[in-house]
Enzyme design. Structure first.
Site: not given
Ligand SMILES: [Zn+2]
Length: 407
Positions: A80, A175
């Site tokens: 991400d 994350e």
């Protein structure tokens, strides 16, 4: 164009922005768009046991190519990108042989990355930089980490003379919203230790991070018509302001650096009757972290005694801890990364992280996991950039870690 750069440019164009307001995992479906591409690339690289689970976690194995007894090592990066800045329609540009001057990211909107604001740019003169068009982040955080790991695997495939043990690869979702370790199956991963490849500039090596807690304070006062409120009104906003005044001014993020921790008031809303405040508390030292939490509780106690008719509720929740205590007993993994950097001509820069990493939480889940550099700068914004030469060094460091481990 090299595999490393070709894949990087391909990956950053795929939007993988995570979303803290979503309860699902991954927080955004679009993270699967890149995850599916990565899985195909892992297959092309001949990796084994490739899995992409329903939560968006990818795992894969490069089996050992020798009979030696070598510890199983892992490399981890995240899929991400940060929701704090636009990650849609990333349009990267390579500046070859950078002149060392200000960089016009977007002439139409006059967005300039200047040496005045980013003096470290001058040290990249002569290198190739990858920059944004000024309207999005770049996503080197952490797509650079992913492609550096893949390129290292490709290199090992092409150099069977390099003997190595079993190598595990893990790519996580979310994350950036602090959830990358949530569904990470440490047992399935099966590595003795790992590195997140999620750091910044060339040479970064990190194994200390903050201890972190979040604090919620709810104050109930007493609202009375102001014309007749003498000795009756209790203004909860003012109690909240008093609470904040009891916390040390010099321990705020804007006044702290290195190993100095802080209190940060992140949110406040209130009226006379009700006030809610949110803080985060950070400190590398567990002792100072606890002292900060105690100061918060004792300040509340003081206010409760001072205003017996007000109601004050406090909730302190630990978020994550400094991985140092989990890394120090296996300090050889820091030595290994340090030596491997030196072997390929990179000066290690060991410094404490003023934040947390997935590696910190993985370390507490039983997978010691320091962080190494990707080569990028200015993460989470339009000035994000990365040096191609630093990316190549990151690949070399990963290969060297694997090589040195099998010695
Ligand atoms: Zn990152």
């Amino acid at each position: 164009m090299s595999f490393l750069i070709e894949k990087f440019l391909e990956y950053v164009k795929v939007d993988t922005t995570s979303n803290a307001n979503s309860a699902s995992c991954p927080s955004t479906e679009i993270q699967f768009d890149l995850a599916n591409i990565i899985v195909k690339d892992l297959e092309l690289l001949g990796l084994k046991d490739i899995s992409l689970d329903e939560n968006g976690y990818i795992m894969a194995t490069l089996p050992s190519n020798c009979n030696e007894n070598i510890p199983t090592i892992g490399f981890i990066a995240h899929i991400d990108t940060a929701p704090s800045f636009n990650g849609t329609s990333v349009n990267p540009r390579i500046i070859e042989n950078y002149s060392g001057e200000d960089i016009v990211l977007n002439s139409k909107d006059n967005i300039i990355m200047s040496l005045k604001d980013f003096p470290e740019l001058s040290s990249y003169a002569g290198q190739n930089l990858i920059v944004t068009d000024g309207t999005t982040l770049l996503g080197a955080d952490d797509k650079a980490g992913i492609v550096e790991i893949l390129t290292a695997i490709k290199y090992l495939n092409e150099h069977p003379e390099i003997k190595h043990g079993t190598i595990k690869i893990g790519f996580t979702p979310d994350e950036e919203i602090g959830r990358g370790a949530n569904h990470f199956d440490v047992e399935k991963f099966g590595a003795e230790f790992a590195y997140t490849v999620d750091g910044g500039e060339l040479g970064e090596l990190e194994y200390e991070n903050f201890n972190a807690a979040s604090v919620k304070v709810k104050i109930t006062g007493r609202n009375i018509h102001p014309g007749s409120s003498k000795n009756k009104m209790i203004n909860s906003i003012l109690i909240g302001m008093e609470l904040n005044s009891l916390l040390p001014v010099d321990q705020r993020p804007e006044y702290t650096e290195h190993y100095e921790g802080f209190f940060l008031l992140t949110d406040i809303k209130g009226d006379v009757e009700h006030t809610e405040m949110e803080y985060i508390i950070r400190d590398h030292s567990m002792e100072k972290f606890n002292t900060k939490k105690n100061l918060m509780t004792s300040s509340i106690e003081f206010l409760e005694n001072k205003y017996p008719d007000a109601r004050i509720k406090i909730e302190i929740k630990d978020s994550y801890y400094n991985m140092k205590e989990k890394i120090e007993p296996v300090y050889h993994i820091i030595e290994l990364a340090k030596k491997s950097m030196e072997d390929v001509g990179v000066v290690p820069k060991i410094k404490p992280i003023r934040g947390g990493t997935d590696g910190a939480r993985l370390s507490f889940k039983g997978l010691p996991c320091p962080n190494i550099f990707t080569g990028g700068h200015n993460f989470h914004g339009k000035f994000e950039y990365i040096s191609v030469q630093s990316m190549e060094k990151a690949v070399q460091v990963i290969v060297k870690i694997i090589q040195n481990l099998s010695k």
